[in-house]
Design a protein around this motif. Structure first.
Motif, mmCIF file in Angstrom:
data_model
loop_
_atom_site.group_PDB
_atom_site.id
_atom_site.type_symbol
_atom_site.label_atom_id
_atom_site.label_comp_id
_atom_site.label_asym_id
_atom_site.label_seq_id
_atom_site.Cartn_x
_atom_site.Cartn_y
_atom_site.Cartn_z
ATOM 1 N N MET A 115 1.719 -8.473 -4.504
ATOM 2 C CA MET A 115 0.763 -8.352 -5.611
ATOM 3 C C MET A 115 0.412 -6.890 -5.773
ATOM 4 O O MET A 115 0.302 -6.163 -4.789
ATOM 5 C CB MET A 115 -0.499 -9.165 -5.326
ATOM 6 N N ALA A 116 0.223 -6.437 -7.028
ATOM 7 C CA ALA A 116 -0.012 -5.012 -7.280
ATOM 8 C C ALA A 116 -1.078 -4.801 -8.338
ATOM 9 O O ALA A 116 -1.299 -5.651 -9.193
ATOM 10 C CB ALA A 116 1.277 -4.335 -7.718
ATOM 11 N N THR A 117 -1.713 -3.649 -8.254
ATOM 12 C CA THR A 117 -2.695 -3.209 -9.241
ATOM 13 C C THR A 117 -2.404 -1.745 -9.545
ATOM 14 O O THR A 117 -2.109 -0.963 -8.643
ATOM 15 C CB THR A 117 -4.132 -3.317 -8.679
ATOM 16 N N THR A 118 -2.496 -1.377 -10.820
ATOM 17 C CA THR A 118 -2.319 0.015 -11.208
ATOM 18 C C THR A 118 -3.604 0.507 -11.849
ATOM 19 O O THR A 118 -4.162 -0.152 -12.718
ATOM 20 C CB THR A 118 -1.156 0.170 -12.201
ATOM 21 N N ALA A 131 -2.114 8.245 -12.000
ATOM 22 C CA ALA A 131 -1.968 6.799 -11.864
ATOM 23 C C ALA A 131 -1.742 6.487 -10.393
ATOM 24 O O ALA A 131 -1.061 7.239 -9.687
ATOM 25 C CB ALA A 131 -0.801 6.292 -12.697
ATOM 26 N N VAL A 132 -2.340 5.395 -9.940
ATOM 27 C CA VAL A 132 -2.170 4.957 -8.561
ATOM 28 C C VAL A 132 -1.825 3.476 -8.584
ATOM 29 O O VAL A 132 -2.604 2.655 -9.076
ATOM 30 C CB VAL A 132 -3.436 5.180 -7.715
ATOM 31 N N LYS A 133 -0.654 3.155 -8.068
ATOM 32 C CA LYS A 133 -0.255 1.756 -7.935
ATOM 33 C C LYS A 133 -0.546 1.358 -6.498
ATOM 34 O O LYS A 133 -0.128 2.040 -5.557
ATOM 35 C CB LYS A 133 1.234 1.591 -8.250
ATOM 36 N N THR A 134 -1.269 0.270 -6.325
ATOM 37 C CA THR A 134 -1.587 -0.261 -5.001
ATOM 38 C C THR A 134 -0.897 -1.613 -4.872
ATOM 39 O O THR A 134 -1.031 -2.465 -5.755
ATOM 40 C CB THR A 134 -3.108 -0.430 -4.830
ATOM 41 N N VAL A 135 -0.139 -1.778 -3.790
ATOM 42 C CA VAL A 135 0.657 -2.987 -3.613
ATOM 43 C C VAL A 135 0.337 -3.627 -2.269
ATOM 44 O O VAL A 135 0.305 -2.957 -1.246
ATOM 45 C CB VAL A 135 2.173 -2.666 -3.679
ATOM 46 N N GLY A 136 0.110 -4.930 -2.301
ATOM 47 C CA GLY A 136 -0.082 -5.703 -1.074
ATOM 48 C C GLY A 136 1.143 -6.565 -0.820
ATOM 49 O O GLY A 136 1.642 -7.227 -1.735
ATOM 50 N N TYR A 137 1.661 -6.520 0.406
ATOM 51 C CA TYR A 137 2.796 -7.342 0.818
ATOM 52 C C TYR A 137 2.306 -8.271 1.924
ATOM 53 O O TYR A 137 1.888 -7.801 2.988
ATOM 54 C CB TYR A 137 3.924 -6.478 1.384
ATOM 55 N N HIS A 138 2.356 -9.547 1.681
ATOM 56 C CA HIS A 138 1.883 -10.519 2.670
ATOM 57 C C HIS A 138 2.834 -11.712 2.686
ATOM 58 O O HIS A 138 2.776 -12.576 1.811
ATOM 59 C CB HIS A 138 0.450 -10.949 2.361
ATOM 60 N N ARG A 139 3.724 -11.733 3.689
ATOM 61 C CA ARG A 139 4.776 -12.752 3.761
ATOM 62 C C ARG A 139 4.243 -14.173 3.811
ATOM 63 O O ARG A 139 4.870 -15.087 3.297
ATOM 64 C CB ARG A 139 5.643 -12.532 5.004
ATOM 65 N N ALA A 140 3.106 -14.375 4.424
ATOM 66 C CA ALA A 140 2.594 -15.733 4.607
ATOM 67 C C ALA A 140 1.902 -16.295 3.370
ATOM 68 O O ALA A 140 1.594 -17.479 3.313
ATOM 69 C CB ALA A 140 1.619 -15.751 5.789
ATOM 70 N N ASN A 141 1.651 -15.479 2.364
ATOM 71 C CA ASN A 141 0.879 -15.920 1.197
ATOM 72 C C ASN A 141 1.364 -17.206 0.530
ATOM 73 O O ASN A 141 0.563 -18.098 0.277
ATOM 74 C CB ASN A 141 0.793 -14.815 0.145
ATOM 75 N N PRO A 142 2.648 -17.342 0.203
ATOM 76 C CA PRO A 142 3.058 -18.540 -0.524
ATOM 77 C C PRO A 142 2.720 -19.839 0.216
ATOM 78 O O PRO A 142 2.148 -20.756 -0.375
ATOM 79 C CB PRO A 142 4.570 -18.365 -0.685
ATOM 80 N N PRO A 192 0.648 7.224 -5.594
ATOM 81 C CA PRO A 192 0.022 8.048 -6.631
ATOM 82 C C PRO A 192 1.035 8.903 -7.378
ATOM 83 O O PRO A 192 2.092 9.255 -6.860
ATOM 84 C CB PRO A 192 -0.920 8.937 -5.817
ATOM 85 N N THR A 193 0.694 9.237 -8.609
ATOM 86 C CA THR A 193 1.473 10.207 -9.371
ATOM 87 C C THR A 193 0.532 10.937 -10.330
ATOM 88 O O THR A 193 -0.461 10.364 -10.788
ATOM 89 C CB THR A 193 2.647 9.560 -10.140
ATOM 90 N N PRO A 231 3.358 12.402 -4.697
ATOM 91 C CA PRO A 231 3.363 12.442 -3.228
ATOM 92 C C PRO A 231 4.015 11.182 -2.660
ATOM 93 O O PRO A 231 4.112 10.156 -3.345
ATOM 94 C CB PRO A 231 1.878 12.479 -2.863
ATOM 95 N N ALA A 232 4.429 11.273 -1.424
ATOM 96 C CA ALA A 232 5.010 10.104 -0.754
ATOM 97 C C ALA A 232 3.992 8.974 -0.706
ATOM 98 O O ALA A 232 2.792 9.207 -0.558
ATOM 99 C CB ALA A 232 5.439 10.477 0.658
ATOM 100 N N ARG A 233 4.487 7.763 -0.833
ATOM 101 C CA ARG A 233 3.595 6.607 -0.710
ATOM 102 C C ARG A 233 3.016 6.559 0.699
ATOM 103 O O ARG A 233 3.588 7.096 1.642
ATOM 104 C CB ARG A 233 4.312 5.312 -1.054
ATOM 105 N N ASP A 234 1.884 5.922 0.800
ATOM 106 C CA ASP A 234 1.209 5.797 2.088
ATOM 107 C C ASP A 234 0.541 4.436 2.119
ATOM 108 O O ASP A 234 0.499 3.739 1.109
ATOM 109 C CB ASP A 234 0.170 6.920 2.247
ATOM 110 N N GLY A 235 0.010 4.068 3.258
ATOM 111 C CA GLY A 235 -0.662 2.781 3.311
ATOM 112 C C GLY A 235 -1.032 2.358 4.713
ATOM 113 O O GLY A 235 -1.003 3.153 5.644
ATOM 114 N N PHE A 236 -1.384 1.095 4.798
ATOM 115 C CA PHE A 236 -1.781 0.479 6.060
ATOM 116 C C PHE A 236 -0.857 -0.681 6.359
ATOM 117 O O PHE A 236 -0.632 -1.548 5.515
ATOM 118 C CB PHE A 236 -3.213 -0.069 5.982
ATOM 119 N N ASP A 237 -0.336 -0.703 7.579
ATOM 120 C CA ASP A 237 0.465 -1.810 8.071
ATOM 121 C C ASP A 237 -0.388 -2.469 9.141
ATOM 122 O O ASP A 237 -0.663 -1.861 10.170
ATOM 123 C CB ASP A 237 1.772 -1.257 8.649
#
Length: 111
Positions: free
Chosen positions: A95-98, A75-86, A67-68, A48-54
């Protein structure tokens, strides 16, 4: 191993690389990736198409899940994108978790 969930963290991956060496580890990853691509059958795989929260913060961020389902595995890969982290907290921007699940039981098999 029917009731065991395998959890691999960065220390586990580092230990594997230390034991096998970088070249052997990468060679094996490349070989397994080739095998997976060769075995891939789009007729037997549902992605299915990826989905998430912005979210708009503070700070700005995005969590996506991808998901796939193929055969007896989801399997579900969950990815967090946070520009300010560094700069803000010394963490990577991405950062990601599968997680991998057995479709026969719904049990978490690997993380």
């Amino acid at each position: 191993m029917a009731g065991t969930t395998r959890v691999l963290g960065s220390e586990d991956i580092s230990a594997i690389v230390d034991i096998q060496g970088v070249d052997k580890t990468l060679d094996e990853l490349i070989a397994r990736t080739r095998e997976a691509f060769a075995a891939y059958d789009s007729a037997k795989t549902e992605t299915p198409a990826r989905d998430g929260f912005d979210y708009h913060g503070p700070p700005l961020g995005l969590i996506d899940w991808m998901p796939t389902h193929s055969g007896d595995v989801v399997a579900v890969k969950t990815v967090g994108y946070h520009r300010a982290n560094p700069g803000a907290c010394g963490l990577p921007t991405v950062m990601a978790t599968t997680s991998v699940y057995d479709t026969g039981t719904g049990r978490l098999v690997a993380l």
